[in-house]
Every structure is written in structure tokens, then in C-alpha cells.
Scaffold this motif. Structure first.
Motif, PDB file in Angstrom:
ATOM      1  N   GLN A 183       0.839  -1.188   0.000  1.00 15.08           N
ATOM      2  CA  GLN A 183       0.000   0.000   0.000  1.00 15.08           C
ATOM      3  C   GLN A 183       0.875   1.239   0.000  1.00 15.08           C
ATOM      4  N   GLN A 217       0.233   5.040   0.796  1.00 17.57           N
ATOM      5  CA  GLN A 217      -0.758   5.950   1.382  1.00 17.57           C
ATOM      6  C   GLN A 217      -0.333   7.384   1.100  1.00 17.57           C
ATOM      7  N   CYS A 222       3.909  10.284   0.835  1.00 14.31           N
ATOM      8  CA  CYS A 222       3.561   8.918   0.443  1.00 14.31           C
ATOM      9  C   CYS A 222       4.240   7.961   1.407  1.00 14.31           C
ATOM     10  N   TYR A 226       0.010  11.260  -8.105  1.00 10.03           N
ATOM     11  CA  TYR A 226       0.068   9.870  -7.657  1.00 10.03           C
ATOM     12  C   TYR A 226       1.482   9.522  -7.201  1.00 10.03           C
ATOM     13  N   TRP A 241       0.787   1.802  -7.217  1.00  7.18           N
ATOM     14  CA  TRP A 241       0.300   3.186  -7.254  1.00  7.18           C
ATOM     15  C   TRP A 241      -0.456   3.504  -5.986  1.00  7.18           C
ATOM     16  N   GLY A 242      -0.238   4.714  -5.486  1.00  3.10           N
ATOM     17  CA  GLY A 242      -1.081   5.202  -4.415  1.00  3.10           C
ATOM     18  C   GLY A 242      -2.331   5.828  -4.993  1.00  3.10           C
ATOM     19  N   LYS A 243      -3.269   6.089  -4.127  1.00  5.47           N
ATOM     20  CA  LYS A 243      -4.481   6.790  -4.552  1.00  5.47           C
ATOM     21  C   LYS A 243      -4.111   8.229  -4.888  1.00  5.47           C
ATOM     22  N   GLY A 244      -4.685   8.733  -5.934  1.00  9.65           N
ATOM     23  CA  GLY A 244      -4.372  10.086  -6.358  1.00  9.65           C
ATOM     24  C   GLY A 244      -4.851  11.136  -5.378  1.00  9.65           C
ATOM     25  N   THR A 245      -4.147  12.247  -5.359  1.00 12.91           N
ATOM     26  CA  THR A 245      -4.559  13.386  -4.540  1.00 12.91           C
ATOM     27  C   THR A 245      -4.623  14.620  -5.425  1.00 12.91           C
TER      28      THR A 245
END
Length: 114
Positions: free
Chosen positions: A2, A4, A21, A93, A104-108
Motif C-alpha cells: 500500500q 498511502q 507517500c 500519484y 500506485w497510491g491513490k491520487g490526490t
């Protein structure tokens, strides 16, 4: 695995934001980490990369304004974004690659207003 991500938001032109991240189950000290951005209707493109050895590379438009860094103790990478411009508005990302696997992390969302 993960990644984050935190730290996006809205800011006026000239302002600053810092993206974070935090990785679990992989180590940024052993694997490269990177930040990508995605503009509406476009594919993701690299912004900044930090290798496992600590060397960095930047997309030309962010050189001198953005800084990628790493904290091995926190297993984290960061993107310090200064002198932000409206054209920096995008979804950002976090990315890492381990062997043949992409993570990949969740986009912000980063929104810069003029």
C-alpha cells in the motif's frame, strides 16, 4: 502493498504544498519512488523520481520548484511543491516499482488558482 498518499489541496498561485507517500510492505530505501501527475483527459506523466540510491530527476517544468525527498525511517517519500502555478493543477500519484510489479497510491488533487 500500500502507498498511502496525503497532502493535496487547493492553494493560490505562488503557494506551496507538500505531498506525502507512506509505503507498507515495500521499502523506499531499496526501491525507487516517484510522483506522477495526471491532467484531465491525459495520461499520467512523471513529475519527479528518487532512486534507491537517492539520486533525483525532475520533469523540466518543475525543476527548481519541486523537490522530491525520502525518509527511510518513515518509509516515506515527499514532494515539496513551491511556487505553484495554475498549470500544476492535476491529480498527483505516488508510484513505486518492485521487480516486475507497479504500485500506485491513490491520487490526490492539487488545485492552484490564479
Amino acid at each position: 502493498v500500500q502507498l498511502q498518499v496525503s497532502g493535496g489541496g487547493s492553494v493560490q498561485a505562488g503557494g506551496s504544498l507538500r505531498l506525502t507517500c507512506v509505503a507498507s510492505e515495500i521499502s523506499f530505501s531499496n526501491n525507487a519512488g516517484a510522483w506522477y501527475c495526471q491532467f484531465p483527459g491525459k495520461q499520467r506523466e512523471p513529475v519527479a523520481l528518487i532512486s534507491s540510491g537517492g539520486s533525483t530527476n525532475y520533469e523540466d517544468s518543475v525543476k527548481g520548484r519541486f523537490t522530491i525527498s525520502r525518509d527511510n525511517a518513515k518509509n516515506s517519500i515527499y514532494l515539496q511543491m513551491n511556487s505553484l502555478k495554475p498549470e500544476d493543477t492535476a491529480v498527483y500519484y505516488c508510484y513505486s516499482r518492485v521487480d516486475i510489479f507497479d504500485y500506485w497510491g491513490k491520487g490526490t488533487q492539487v488545485t492552484v488558482s490564479s
